[in-house]
Design a protein around this motif. Structure first.
Motif, mmCIF file in Angstrom:
data_model
loop_
_atom_site.group_PDB
_atom_site.id
_atom_site.type_symbol
_atom_site.label_atom_id
_atom_site.label_comp_id
_atom_site.label_asym_id
_atom_site.label_seq_id
_atom_site.Cartn_x
_atom_site.Cartn_y
_atom_site.Cartn_z
ATOM 1 N N SER A 134 1.012 3.984 -2.992
ATOM 2 C CA SER A 134 0.808 5.406 -2.693
ATOM 3 C C SER A 134 1.987 6.236 -3.178
ATOM 4 O O SER A 134 1.805 7.313 -3.748
ATOM 5 C CB SER A 134 0.620 5.610 -1.198
ATOM 6 O OG SER A 134 -0.538 4.966 -0.753
ATOM 7 N N LEU A 161 0.829 -1.204 0.000
ATOM 8 C CA LEU A 161 0.000 0.000 0.000
ATOM 9 C C LEU A 161 0.865 1.255 0.000
ATOM 10 O O LEU A 161 0.594 2.221 -0.723
ATOM 11 C CB LEU A 161 -0.916 -0.015 1.222
ATOM 12 C CG LEU A 161 -2.087 0.937 1.241
ATOM 13 C CD1 LEU A 161 -2.994 0.680 0.054
ATOM 14 C CD2 LEU A 161 -2.852 0.770 2.533
ATOM 15 N N GLY A 162 1.941 1.235 0.789
ATOM 16 C CA GLY A 162 2.867 2.359 0.799
ATOM 17 C C GLY A 162 3.549 2.550 -0.546
ATOM 18 O O GLY A 162 3.715 3.680 -1.019
ATOM 19 N N THR A 206 -1.793 13.955 -7.701
ATOM 20 C CA THR A 206 -1.776 15.290 -7.122
ATOM 21 C C THR A 206 -1.214 16.314 -8.092
ATOM 22 O O THR A 206 -1.784 17.388 -8.265
ATOM 23 C CB THR A 206 -0.937 15.286 -5.834
ATOM 24 O OG1 THR A 206 -1.462 14.301 -4.951
ATOM 25 C CG2 THR A 206 -0.975 16.628 -5.152
ATOM 26 N N ALA A 266 0.338 8.608 -5.844
ATOM 27 C CA ALA A 266 -0.249 9.766 -5.181
ATOM 28 C C ALA A 266 0.280 11.072 -5.760
ATOM 29 O O ALA A 266 -0.484 12.003 -6.002
ATOM 30 C CB ALA A 266 0.000 9.709 -3.676
#
Length: 175
Positions: free
Chosen positions: A127, A123-124, A135, A131
């Motif tokens: 991300s 998950l890290g 963004t 992410a």
């Protein structure tokens, strides 16, 4: 949207609030927790503060998860039953089918989260990979798409075009 002209104002407000909140949280966390901050950062606090912080954070996290789960279930439901009479019916059968889809998706999510021993690391990694793209990269792409063909209307527009191209490339480099 009642006033499509208000879209850009809403977008500026969203991005401004988004960047401000992320920046404030990051600065305050780093200032008080230092470079040895644990993950999640709430674990770096002591005393009653972690209980208070988790008491506020957990409902927010659960609500976000429920919203994402609902969107996924709705997508599956619409995908399965589009073009049939079931989309507008409120029968026990349609309720059961909706409940079965939700139960199946949540069970599948739980199995994935528990069965993969390195899920937290995975998950890290995900991300970290995506992410910054969502963004930075996509916001630049969206601006360029919204203003396609009007990049040279004014000096301000040319400056904003250059800025959004830079933002797009920053999103690429960060990933």
């Amino acid at each position: 949207m009642k006033e499509p002209k208000s879209y850009m104002k809403a977008l500026y407000l969203l991005q401004g609030a988004d960047v401000s909140m992320y920046l404030i949280v990051a600065v305050v966390t780093y200032r008080y927790a230092g470079p040895g901050v644990s993950s999640p950062a709430l674990g770096s606090t002591s005393g009653i503060l972690p209980k208070l912080a988790y008491g506020i954070a957990i409902p927010t996290i659960v609500i976000a998860g429920v919203i994402n789960g609902h969107v996924a279930a709705k997508y599956c439901y619409v995908r399965l039953f589009r073009g049939t009479d079931k989309m507008g019916q409120r029968t026990w059968r349609s309720f059961f089918e909706w409940s079965a889809i939700v139960l199946l998706l949540w069970t599948l999510a739980w199995i994935i989260a528990e069965a993969i021993p390195v899920f937290n690391d995975l998950l890290g990694l995900i991300s970290a990979l995506f992410a910054s793209w969502f963004t930075y990269g996509l916001s630049g792409v969206f601006w360029l798409y919204l203003h396609y063909g009007r990049y040279r209307e004014s000096k301000r527009k040319m400056a904003l075009t250059a800025l959004n191209i830079c933002i797009f490339f920053i999103g690429l480099v960060i990933d």
